[in-house]
Design a protein around this motif. Sequence first.
Motif, PDB file in Angstrom:
ATOM      1  N   PHE A 153       0.851  -1.178   0.000  1.00 53.84           N
ATOM      2  CA  PHE A 153       0.000   0.000   0.000  1.00 53.84           C
ATOM      3  C   PHE A 153       0.893   1.236   0.000  1.00 53.84           C
ATOM      4  N   PHE A 154       0.584   2.195  -0.891  1.00 58.80           N
ATOM      5  CA  PHE A 154       1.422   3.362  -1.113  1.00 58.80           C
ATOM      6  C   PHE A 154       0.696   4.610  -0.620  1.00 58.80           C
ATOM      7  N   HIS A 155       0.924   4.947   0.648  1.00 62.86           N
ATOM      8  CA  HIS A 155       0.301   6.107   1.279  1.00 62.86           C
ATOM      9  C   HIS A 155       1.158   7.333   0.992  1.00 62.86           C
ATOM     10  N   THR A 156       0.524   8.509   0.929  1.00 66.47           N
ATOM     11  CA  THR A 156       1.286   9.736   0.702  1.00 66.47           C
ATOM     12  C   THR A 156       1.083  10.691   1.871  1.00 66.47           C
ATOM     13  N   GLN A 157       2.117  11.503   2.106  1.00 64.34           N
ATOM     14  CA  GLN A 157       2.112  12.445   3.227  1.00 64.34           C
ATOM     15  C   GLN A 157       2.740  13.753   2.787  1.00 64.34           C
ATOM     16  N   ASN A 158       2.010  14.837   2.927  1.00 68.58           N
ATOM     17  CA  ASN A 158       2.569  16.180   2.699  1.00 68.58           C
ATOM     18  C   ASN A 158       1.876  17.168   3.625  1.00 68.58           C
ATOM     19  N   GLY A 159       1.737  16.786   4.863  1.00 68.67           N
ATOM     20  CA  GLY A 159       0.948  17.556   5.826  1.00 68.67           C
ATOM     21  C   GLY A 159      -0.361  16.830   6.072  1.00 68.67           C
ATOM     22  N   ASP A 160      -0.954  16.327   5.027  1.00 62.04           N
ATOM     23  CA  ASP A 160      -2.141  15.467   5.117  1.00 62.04           C
ATOM     24  C   ASP A 160      -1.731  14.069   4.671  1.00 62.04           C
ATOM     25  N   CYS A 161      -2.245  13.080   5.344  1.00 58.01           N
ATOM     26  CA  CYS A 161      -1.967  11.690   4.969  1.00 58.01           C
ATOM     27  C   CYS A 161      -3.099  11.195   4.068  1.00 58.01           C
ATOM     28  N   VAL A 162      -2.730  10.684   2.919  1.00 56.93           N
ATOM     29  CA  VAL A 162      -3.697  10.077   2.009  1.00 56.93           C
ATOM     30  C   VAL A 162      -3.422   8.585   1.994  1.00 56.93           C
ATOM     31  N   ARG A 163      -4.387   7.819   2.511  1.00 53.97           N
ATOM     32  CA  ARG A 163      -4.220   6.368   2.628  1.00 53.97           C
ATOM     33  C   ARG A 163      -4.567   5.669   1.315  1.00 53.97           C
ATOM     34  N   ASP A 164      -3.765   4.706   0.967  1.00 55.11           N
ATOM     35  CA  ASP A 164      -4.025   3.846  -0.183  1.00 55.11           C
ATOM     36  C   ASP A 164      -4.795   2.638   0.338  1.00 55.11           C
ATOM     37  N   GLU A 165      -6.072   2.582   0.060  1.00 54.88           N
ATOM     38  CA  GLU A 165      -6.914   1.500   0.557  1.00 54.88           C
ATOM     39  C   GLU A 165      -6.911   0.280  -0.368  1.00 54.88           C
ATOM     40  N   GLN A 166      -6.474   0.463  -1.607  1.00 53.18           N
ATOM     41  CA  GLN A 166      -6.507  -0.616  -2.596  1.00 53.18           C
ATOM     42  C   GLN A 166      -5.207  -1.411  -2.631  1.00 53.18           C
ATOM     43  N   GLY A 167      -4.091  -0.735  -2.637  1.00 55.56           N
ATOM     44  CA  GLY A 167      -2.806  -1.404  -2.707  1.00 55.56           C
ATOM     45  C   GLY A 167      -2.530  -1.982  -4.078  1.00 55.56           C
ATOM     46  N   GLU A 168      -1.383  -2.620  -4.165  1.00 59.35           N
ATOM     47  CA  GLU A 168      -0.956  -3.218  -5.433  1.00 59.35           C
ATOM     48  C   GLU A 168      -0.163  -4.476  -5.144  1.00 59.35           C
ATOM     49  N   GLU A 169      -0.463  -5.534  -5.875  1.00 59.73           N
ATOM     50  CA  GLU A 169       0.301  -6.770  -5.749  1.00 59.73           C
ATOM     51  C   GLU A 169       1.588  -6.631  -6.549  1.00 59.73           C
ATOM     52  N   LEU A 170       2.696  -6.870  -5.870  1.00 59.17           N
ATOM     53  CA  LEU A 170       4.003  -6.776  -6.511  1.00 59.17           C
ATOM     54  C   LEU A 170       4.826  -8.001  -6.157  1.00 59.17           C
ATOM     55  N   LYS A 171       5.790  -8.287  -7.006  1.00 59.15           N
ATOM     56  CA  LYS A 171       6.597  -9.501  -6.876  1.00 59.15           C
ATOM     57  C   LYS A 171       7.377  -9.572  -5.563  1.00 59.15           C
ATOM     58  N   ASN A 172       7.988  -8.446  -5.155  1.00 56.43           N
ATOM     59  CA  ASN A 172       8.840  -8.473  -3.967  1.00 56.43           C
ATOM     60  C   ASN A 172       9.116  -7.054  -3.477  1.00 56.43           C
ATOM     61  N   MET A 173       9.952  -6.960  -2.452  1.00 55.55           N
ATOM     62  CA  MET A 173      10.296  -5.678  -1.850  1.00 55.55           C
ATOM     63  C   MET A 173      11.009  -4.760  -2.831  1.00 55.55           C
ATOM     64  N   ASP A 174      11.867  -5.298  -3.677  1.00 59.69           N
ATOM     65  CA  ASP A 174      12.547  -4.464  -4.667  1.00 59.69           C
ATOM     66  C   ASP A 174      11.533  -3.793  -5.595  1.00 59.69           C
ATOM     67  N   ALA A 175      10.512  -4.532  -5.997  1.00 57.53           N
ATOM     68  CA  ALA A 175       9.464  -3.967  -6.851  1.00 57.53           C
ATOM     69  C   ALA A 175       8.692  -2.881  -6.101  1.00 57.53           C
TER      70      ALA A 175
ATOM     71  N   ARG B 248       9.936  -0.948  -3.743  1.00 53.87           N
ATOM     72  CA  ARG B 248      10.831   0.213  -3.693  1.00 53.87           C
ATOM     73  C   ARG B 248      10.795   0.985  -5.005  1.00 53.87           C
ATOM     74  N   GLU B 249      10.855   0.259  -6.111  1.00 56.90           N
ATOM     75  CA  GLU B 249      10.796   0.907  -7.423  1.00 56.90           C
ATOM     76  C   GLU B 249       9.481   1.661  -7.596  1.00 56.90           C
ATOM     77  N   GLU B 250       8.387   1.048  -7.172  1.00 51.57           N
ATOM     78  CA  GLU B 250       7.075   1.686  -7.302  1.00 51.57           C
ATOM     79  C   GLU B 250       6.981   2.923  -6.418  1.00 51.57           C
TER      80      GLU B 250
END
Length: 86
Positions: free
Chosen positions: A5-27, A29-31
């Motif tokens: 799940f890729f949440h963003t923060q710039n004073g306000d936190c925007v939660r990623d409720e959907q997420g993304e299936e990825l092969k591994n931790m390296d993927a 990090r790239e994302e």
Amino acid sequence: MPRYFFHTQNGDCVRDEQGEELKNMDAAREEAVAVLGEILRYRGASFWTTGAFSVIVTDAEGQTVVSVTAAASDQAPEGWTLAGEV
């Protein structure tokens, strides 16, 4: 495949409720870097008023696995010099 799940923060936190299936931790990090790059490209010059923007990646259990932050400043980072500078 694990879901990240890729949440963003710039004073306000925007939660990623959907997420993304990825092969591994390296993927994941790239994302995270790609997501941050897209945000910065979209924000353009208005990023200077934000000061910093982060992408925080969590796993399916909600544990932070990686984060990446871009910060804006009118000053050079501490210890920064040009090569060959005296």
